[in-house]
Design an enzyme around this catalytic site. Structure first.
Site, mmCIF file in Angstrom:
data_model
loop_
_atom_site.group_PDB
_atom_site.id
_atom_site.type_symbol
_atom_site.label_atom_id
_atom_site.label_comp_id
_atom_site.label_asym_id
_atom_site.label_seq_id
_atom_site.Cartn_x
_atom_site.Cartn_y
_atom_site.Cartn_z
ATOM 1 N N LYS A 44 -22.222 1.344 -1.908
ATOM 2 C CA LYS A 44 -21.656 2.543 -2.388
ATOM 3 C C LYS A 44 -20.686 2.120 -3.809
ATOM 4 O O LYS A 44 -19.574 2.726 -3.925
ATOM 5 C CB LYS A 44 -20.758 3.362 -1.518
ATOM 6 C CG LYS A 44 -21.660 3.700 -0.290
ATOM 7 C CD LYS A 44 -23.006 3.883 -0.347
ATOM 8 C CE LYS A 44 -23.277 5.400 -1.156
ATOM 9 N NZ LYS A 44 -24.834 5.263 -1.467
ATOM 10 N N HIS A 100 -26.008 -7.160 -0.447
ATOM 11 C CA HIS A 100 -24.779 -6.590 0.021
ATOM 12 C C HIS A 100 -24.123 -7.757 1.054
ATOM 13 O O HIS A 100 -23.030 -7.450 1.837
ATOM 14 C CB HIS A 100 -25.002 -5.466 1.092
ATOM 15 C CG HIS A 100 -25.093 -4.014 0.208
ATOM 16 N ND1 HIS A 100 -24.441 -3.911 -0.896
ATOM 17 C CD2 HIS A 100 -26.088 -3.176 0.497
ATOM 18 C CE1 HIS A 100 -24.995 -2.830 -1.458
ATOM 19 N NE2 HIS A 100 -25.761 -2.011 -0.607
ATOM 20 N N SER A 130 -18.047 8.099 -0.758
ATOM 21 C CA SER A 130 -19.420 7.758 -1.037
ATOM 22 C C SER A 130 -20.212 7.507 0.332
ATOM 23 O O SER A 130 -21.285 8.076 0.430
ATOM 24 C CB SER A 130 -19.606 6.926 -2.145
ATOM 25 O OG SER A 130 -20.806 6.860 -2.673
HETATM 26 P P1 A3P Z 1 -20.945 8.927 -5.459
HETATM 27 O O1 A3P Z 1 -21.294 9.034 -4.189
HETATM 28 O O2 A3P Z 1 -19.416 8.992 -5.325
HETATM 29 O O3 A3P Z 1 -21.375 9.885 -6.218
HETATM 30 P P2 A3P Z 1 -24.468 2.254 -4.587
HETATM 31 O O4 A3P Z 1 -25.376 2.174 -5.668
HETATM 32 O O5 A3P Z 1 -23.724 0.838 -4.497
HETATM 33 O O6 A3P Z 1 -24.970 2.625 -3.362
HETATM 34 O O7 A3P Z 1 -23.363 3.319 -5.182
HETATM 35 C C1 A3P Z 1 -23.786 4.728 -5.178
HETATM 36 C C2 A3P Z 1 -22.748 5.477 -5.811
HETATM 37 O O8 A3P Z 1 -22.919 5.006 -7.216
HETATM 38 C C3 A3P Z 1 -22.763 6.994 -5.821
HETATM 39 O O9 A3P Z 1 -21.498 7.278 -6.133
HETATM 40 C C4 A3P Z 1 -23.748 7.249 -6.900
HETATM 41 O O10 A3P Z 1 -23.437 8.450 -7.419
HETATM 42 C C5 A3P Z 1 -22.939 6.252 -8.124
HETATM 43 N N1 A3P Z 1 -23.981 6.114 -9.320
HETATM 44 C C6 A3P Z 1 -25.034 5.808 -9.375
HETATM 45 N N2 A3P Z 1 -25.703 5.824 -10.677
HETATM 46 C C7 A3P Z 1 -24.408 6.000 -11.444
HETATM 47 C C8 A3P Z 1 -24.225 5.941 -12.616
HETATM 48 N N3 A3P Z 1 -25.197 6.006 -13.637
HETATM 49 N N4 A3P Z 1 -23.070 6.499 -13.234
HETATM 50 C C9 A3P Z 1 -22.245 6.918 -12.326
HETATM 51 N N5 A3P Z 1 -22.410 6.580 -10.898
HETATM 52 C C10 A3P Z 1 -23.416 6.154 -10.257
#
Ligand code: A3P
Length: 289
Positions: A44, A100, A130
């Site tokens: 996240k 991860h 998140s």
């Molecule tokens: P949120 O749940 O706070 O919206 P990961 O890919 O490490 O699992 O992280 C997921 C988080 O990154 C989620 O956060 C997702 O919405 C956010 N995310 C993914 N792509 C993004 C982008 N282009 N810009 C901003 N946040 C992004």
């Protein structure tokens, strides 16, 4: 469906897509190549975003790859058993792989190679929020029994990939290594373009300004949210519930303010201070944790 965890080196992994055998193989036998590039993160922290950026950098801004091939096939997950193994095995050099894994579980062969790592981190309060939402839509994180209890599990490392603090502190041992780049989710939000350019420099990839513009445009939140190859809607439904898939949820800095009570803010501040006291590195979120 119930979510099960197993422990490996005292860290939780979801039994659904990880296995002890794979983790042992990765640590002791997996052969890292000198031209490998690893994207490493605690869950996240903006991994999916970075996968998009790296895909676009790799193809010099040609976004057809991102429109036609799911992200988990473009940059496969090193750690995942089964399908993950096949995708990693079939990946052509230079390989871009996502992981991860905490540093103590990472392939040993990396540490004597010239391979590169990009580590992305995020304010732990936003990571927690998140992850809390992700737990409701996925089968790889146990369903939370309320935010308070989930917060305690997170702070004690009783969630997949263990403690956020230990993950970050472990990888920060690499911070002065020239093959290690540390970036944050907050850097990307604040200076999307500048951070992409920094990544290009690290990867020794010279791209024209118009190409950087394309990479920025195709890795915005709205562009990724509207692209089924990038928004994780194609992840198999035994991993993420398709009826409840809001993976691209908010994509902002500071959503924790909408979730934390004052008591939780104060509690997290105490834990953060205690756990981070032996790390001599400043983070942009230090003041607001
Ligand atoms: P949120 O749940 O706070 O919206 P990961 O890919 O490490 O699992 O992280 C997921 C988080 O990154 C989620 O956060 C997702 O919405 C956010 N995310 C993914 N792509 C993004 C982008 N282009 N810009 C901003 N946040 C992004």
């Amino acid at each position: 469906m119930d979510t099960d965890y197993f422990q490996h080196k005292e860290i939780c992994f979801a039994s659904l897509i990880y296995s002890k055998e794979r983790l042992q193989y990765l640590e002791n036998e997996f052969e890292v190549r000198d031209d490998d590039v690893f994207l490493v993160s605690y869950p996240k922290s903006g991994t999916t975003w970075m996968i998009e950026i790296l895909s676009l950098i790799r193809r010099s801004g040609d976004f057809t790859w991102c429109r036609e091939v799911p992200n988990f096939m473009r940059i496969p997950w090193l750690d995942v058993s089964g399908i993950g193994e096949k995708l990693v095995d079939g990946c052509e050099s230079p390989r871009f792989l996502a992981s991860h894994l905490p540093i103590q579980c990472f392939p040993k062969s990396f540490f004597s190679s010239k391979a590169k790592i990009i580590y992305i981190a995020r304010n732990p309060k936003d990571v927690l929020v998140s992850l809390y939402h992700f737990a409701h839509m996925s089968y790889v994180v146990k369903k939370p029994n309320g935010f308070d209890e989930f917060m305690e599990d997170f702070l004690q490392g009783r969630v997949p990939f263990g403690s956020w603090f230990e993950h970050l502190k472990g990888w920060m041992q690499m911070k002065d290594n020239k093959n290690f780049l540390f970036v944050t989710y907050e850097d990307l939000i604040q200076d999307h373009r500048g951070t992409i350019k920094k990544i290009c420099t690290f990867l020794e990839k010279e791209l024209e300004e118009q190409v950087i513009d394309l990479i920025v445009e195709h890795s915005t939140f709205s562009s990724m949210k509207n692209n089924s190859m990038s928004n994780n809607s194609l992840v198999p439904d035994y991993i993420i519930d398709p009826k409840n898939n809001h993976f691209m949820r908010k994509g902002i800095v500071g959503d924790w303010k909408n979730h934390f009570t004052q008591k939780q803010i104060d509690y997290m501040a105490v834990i953060y201070k205690e756990k981070m006291k032996d790390l001599d590195v400043k983070f942009s979120w230090d003041e607001c944790v």
